[in-house]
Design an enzyme around this catalytic site. Structure first.
Site, PDB file in Angstrom:
ATOM      1  N   ASN A  10       0.864  -1.181   0.000  1.00 16.80           N
ATOM      2  CA  ASN A  10       0.000   0.000   0.000  1.00 16.80           C
ATOM      3  C   ASN A  10       0.900   1.229   0.000  1.00 16.80           C
ATOM      4  OD1 ASN A  10      -1.797   2.044   0.470  1.00 16.80           O
ATOM      5  ND2 ASN A  10      -2.380   1.380   2.540  1.00 16.80           N
ATOM      6  N   HIS A  97      -9.740   1.090   4.349  1.00 10.91           N
ATOM      7  CA  HIS A  97      -8.450   1.206   5.035  1.00 10.91           C
ATOM      8  C   HIS A  97      -8.614   2.139   6.233  1.00 10.91           C
ATOM      9  CE1 HIS A  97      -4.387   2.505   5.947  1.00 10.91           C
ATOM     10  NE2 HIS A  97      -4.016   1.327   5.480  1.00 10.91           N
ATOM     11  N   GLU A  99      -6.985   4.521   7.355  1.00  7.36           N
ATOM     12  CA  GLU A  99      -6.843   5.967   7.099  1.00  7.36           C
ATOM     13  C   GLU A  99      -8.084   6.544   6.416  1.00  7.36           C
ATOM     14  OE1 GLU A  99      -2.995   5.525   5.274  1.00  7.36           O
ATOM     15  OE2 GLU A  99      -2.294   4.871   7.246  1.00  7.36           O
ATOM     16  N   GLU A 169      -5.942  -5.155  10.145  1.00  7.38           N
ATOM     17  CA  GLU A 169      -4.936  -4.143  10.413  1.00  7.38           C
ATOM     18  C   GLU A 169      -5.310  -3.378  11.675  1.00  7.38           C
ATOM     19  OE1 GLU A 169      -2.593  -2.904   6.691  1.00  7.38           O
ATOM     20  OE2 GLU A 169      -4.399  -1.706   6.738  1.00  7.38           O
ATOM     21  N   GLY A 175       1.868   2.067  10.870  1.00  5.11           N
ATOM     22  CA  GLY A 175       2.841   3.149  10.800  1.00  5.11           C
ATOM     23  C   GLY A 175       3.461   3.522  12.135  1.00  5.11           C
TER      24      GLY A 175
HETATM   25  P1  PGA Z   1       2.437   0.271   7.663  1.00  5.39           P
HETATM   26  O1  PGA Z   1       1.003   0.462   6.963  1.00  5.39           O
HETATM   27  O2  PGA Z   1       3.020  -1.006   7.075  1.00  5.39           O
HETATM   28  O3  PGA Z   1       3.229   1.481   7.263  1.00  5.39           O
HETATM   29  O4  PGA Z   1       2.208   0.149   9.126  1.00  5.39           O
HETATM   30  C1  PGA Z   1       0.172  -0.627   6.706  1.00  5.39           C
HETATM   31  C2  PGA Z   1      -1.094  -0.145   6.051  1.00  5.39           C
HETATM   32  O5  PGA Z   1      -1.563   0.949   6.386  1.00  5.39           O
HETATM   33  O6  PGA Z   1      -1.671  -0.832   5.200  1.00  5.39           O
END
Ligand code: PGA
Length: 250
Positions: A10, A97, A99, A169, A175
């Site tokens: 991603n 997702h 976000e 997730e 992140g």
């Molecule tokens: P990350 O993000 O690997 O940077 O933690 C994963 C994602 O948001 O799909």
């Protein structure tokens, strides 16, 4: 035979068309096809076509959108439909997702519509679910995940559900450098698998995402509940990403 593994990158709001082409050129050179292993890329919408062109000769590599809008067309400034993503070369799309949910206010109801639109257009929906830290701390992880599954997928008919992939997730792991232990992830994956099987998906694919990197990927994928990983930060550098994808199956 080992189970098929899916490695999904991603890219979020990174890598324009030229950068996407360069990334994939390096990645292709560093990573030779492995049996039972697919690698999917989710570039920003402006780079979909460039990315799709760059993987067209590799059947193990595929490109998807990070988000779609559910309406097929019309006056929806800034949005892209499933059909437009498909035209640009996408074969899958992320839906819900964290976000999108937390920064852009996407609701469970939105995810239901997006999954439906993706399936209707022939895109594979990769539905993301996961709890916040507060929800985990108050013991609500499984309830939240099941609510998100039921809202997005509960009304699908049994023939459509097997086409959906789910990514677990945890929001607190995205992140942050903090990742779920393989055992913690597996407990949630089991619950997701039970739900999906109960609704007609005989052998669901469930990915884990959240701070996956080249160091922890083997440990995570040693847990058979994980059918692959969805990776943000550690997918942006093509050499490191090729290493991660190779390390996962070691
Ligand atoms: P990350 O993000 O690997 O940077 O933690 C994963 C994602 O948001 O799909």
């Amino acid at each position: 035979m080992s189970r098929p593994l899916l490695f999904a990158a991603n890219w979020k709001m990174h890598l324009g068309p030229d950068e996407a082409r360069a990334h994939l050129k390096t990645f292709r050179a560093r990573y030779n096809r492995r049996e039972h292993q697919d690698v999917w890329f989710f570039p920003p919408a402006v780079s979909l076509e460039a990315a799709a062109q760059a993987v067209r000769e590799r059947t193990d590599l595929l490109v998807g959108a990070q988000d779609i809008y559910w309406e097929p067309k019309g006056a929806f400034t800034g949005a892209i439909s499933a059909a437009l993503a498909l035209q640009a070369g996408a074969r899958a799309t992320l839906v819900g997702h964290s976000e999108r949910r937390h920064l852009f206010g996407e609701t469970d109801e939105d995810t239901r519509r997006k999954v439906g639109a993706a399936l209707a257009a022939g895109l594979v929906p990769l539905l993301c679910v996961g709890e916040t830290l507060a929800e985990r701390d108050s013991g609500h992880t499984l309830a939240v995940v099941v609510r998100q599954l039921a809202a997005a997928l509960g009304a699908l008919d049994r023939a459509a559900l097997p086409r959906v992939i789910v990514a677990y997730e945890p929001v607190w792991a995205i992140g942050t450098g903090r990742y779920a232990t393989p055992a913690d992830a597996a407990a949630v994956h089991k619950e997701i698998r039970t739900w999906l099987q109960g609704h007609g998906s005989a052998s669901p694919r469930i990915l884990y995402g959240g701070s996956v990197n080249a160091k922890n990927v083997a440990e995570l994928l040693a847990e058979p509940e994980l059918d692959g990983v969805l990776v943000g930060g550690a997918s942006l550098d093509p050499e490191a990403w090729a290493q991660l994808v190779q390390g996962g199956a070691a």
